[in-house]
Scaffold this active site. Sequence first.
Site, short mmCIF file in Angstrom:
data_model
loop_
_atom_site.label_atom_id
_atom_site.label_comp_id
_atom_site.label_asym_id
_atom_site.label_seq_id
_atom_site.Cartn_x
_atom_site.Cartn_y
_atom_site.Cartn_z
N HIS A 124 0.78 -1.24 0.00
CA HIS A 124 0.00 0.00 0.00
C HIS A 124 0.81 1.29 0.00
CE1 HIS A 124 -3.09 -2.93 0.99
NE2 HIS A 124 -3.98 -2.04 0.61
N HIS A 150 -6.00 -2.88 8.55
CA HIS A 150 -5.79 -2.63 7.12
C HIS A 150 -5.40 -1.17 6.86
CE1 HIS A 150 -6.34 -4.34 3.03
NE2 HIS A 150 -6.19 -3.06 2.74
N HIS A 207 -9.14 5.58 1.70
CA HIS A 207 -7.75 5.43 1.28
C HIS A 207 -7.08 6.81 1.23
CE1 HIS A 207 -8.88 1.36 0.15
NE2 HIS A 207 -7.61 1.10 -0.09
#
Length: 608
Positions: free
Chosen positions: A270, A378, A465
């Site tokens: 990520h 996450h 995000h």
Amino acid sequence: MKNLISIMAASVIFSQAAFAIGGASGTKSYAAQGKIGAVIMNPYKVAPLSAVILNGGYDIKNVSVSVKGKPNGGIDINYNPSNNSILTYGGIPIFGLYADYVNKVVVSYERSIANSKSEKISEEYEIYAPPIYTEGTGTNQLGVLPKAVVSVKADEKFKNNLYLINHLIRAPLANSAQAVWNNPVGGAMEWDLQSYNWMVDTNGDVRWYLKNDEIRNPDDIYKKGNMMGFTQDKDGALFWGMGQRYMKYDLLGREIFNKRLPSAYIDFSHHIEHTSKDTYLLRVASANQKRKDNSNVRSVRDVIIEVDNNGKVIDEWKLYDILDPYRDTNLLVLDQGAVCLNVDKDKAGQTVNKEDLEDKNSPFGDVTGVGVGRNWAHVNSVSYDDKDDSIIISVRHQSAIVKIGRDKKIKWILGAHKGWSKEFQKYLLQPVDSKGKKIVCEDEYTKCPGYENDEGGFDFTWTQHTAYYVPSMSKKNEIVISVFDNGDTRGMHQPAFATSKYSRAVFYKINEKTMKVEQIWEYGKERGFDYYSPVTSITEYFDKTKSVFVYSATAGLGKYMLNIGKTEPILDEIDYKTKKVLFEMKFENMGGQIGYRAYPIDVKKAFE
């Protein structure tokens, strides 16, 4: 004797021939197209649409390059490589060639020999670049790369932009996911996907791509993984991470570094960030963590480390010791059809129940669950705030954005208030309007007066995000952040109709002294389900153009999961003041790919 003499004579003739073709006689061993050296294609093996015109033994300086666009509207790529750049490459770097095409490249330079008077030269080269080659997805792929289609022609200030596109292959490949961690158990190693990484101009033409197989080795557990987090550094080079490694290469493919993660950590994915202190922040996981039940596990996407240029660990943030890894409020309403990289049409709209989520016998690994060793957090971005030496993280599975200091203490939490235990409630931000008036939200601050409205109001972010600090908009005691709000679990529930979901780019202004937050900008809500990206994506503000870059990287995936459409990522440049779309491009024919991120590239900076 006669035979010996014949052999000796033949040897002399052969030796002379060898010298004549480039041995001790000094004869050139190549044919130069122009007035200096040969053209070497793909000089570092990983960027096939690049080349170097070798200096041919001359001293070269004051260079300019123009890779000409195709006739009838093609875009020129112009840059002036610095003299240091010429020394680095041993010649003139050529970037941005069209594939399977004879490119016209105009170069101007000064050349000299041994400090003699320099000669100014301008000449045109014809350079053929071969077709694009990447590994196929093994699905009904319709092209080597997705087709870029311009839907809003670029405004003049974006016309010469290039965009790096980073996608992952969703389809299971024979060279992916062939190994998992098993001692200790857990981790995210099963998500080992091949990636497609390429650049397009504002016509949608491919001008660069990364030949992954020169870097990624599916047979080596320490050289495989998802290539993610691509960013252009201040020196113009690209850095990113991949499984058990993080790396930096320039645009011609020259390796600057390619390092293995420190031994105590695993599974980069990520995000990686180069800080103002010349250190790197990486989102990783723990390679071995003792649980309270005395078992050992590998953690999942929940550790941040800071390393120096030599790879030495300076600091770590173990988020399961800082946040609450057992907060299940948001996990219980996640759409199991799209849990980031895990996309499964058969589970679209389904959620997990509390019993399964908290079952002590649930498997460890990259699965929806609570506690260290499962994907409770996450984290998909980390952003450094140098004003107070803190990090800002996007914790997708908590639908929360959190700021944490160097002392590992929480400074604030931006997210719905529901489900946070007493010790965390003092960090929760209070929404206010533009006049500073308190905004009251329903159901423990999960449903605010803007989460369903067409315009205005306030809402938190959901499975978001890229929560990025915006320095140019921030000031003392006030910080501005940009976020891509994906929108799954909005209002802490799954809606009756999936088609009512939406994503948006959103900016917040946070008063860190009063612990109040104001929503100051949003875009995307008005585009509804068409713009909805269940997973991935990016929002970032660029001060130079006063614009917001947004990549809704899985737009259409929601339709695909409902069998009413297909995934077609959308890339936008949006004027911050007017919200006018100044450039838009969509990507078709995705095959087995899932969009992750995109990023604007400054070619001139790369060759300074």
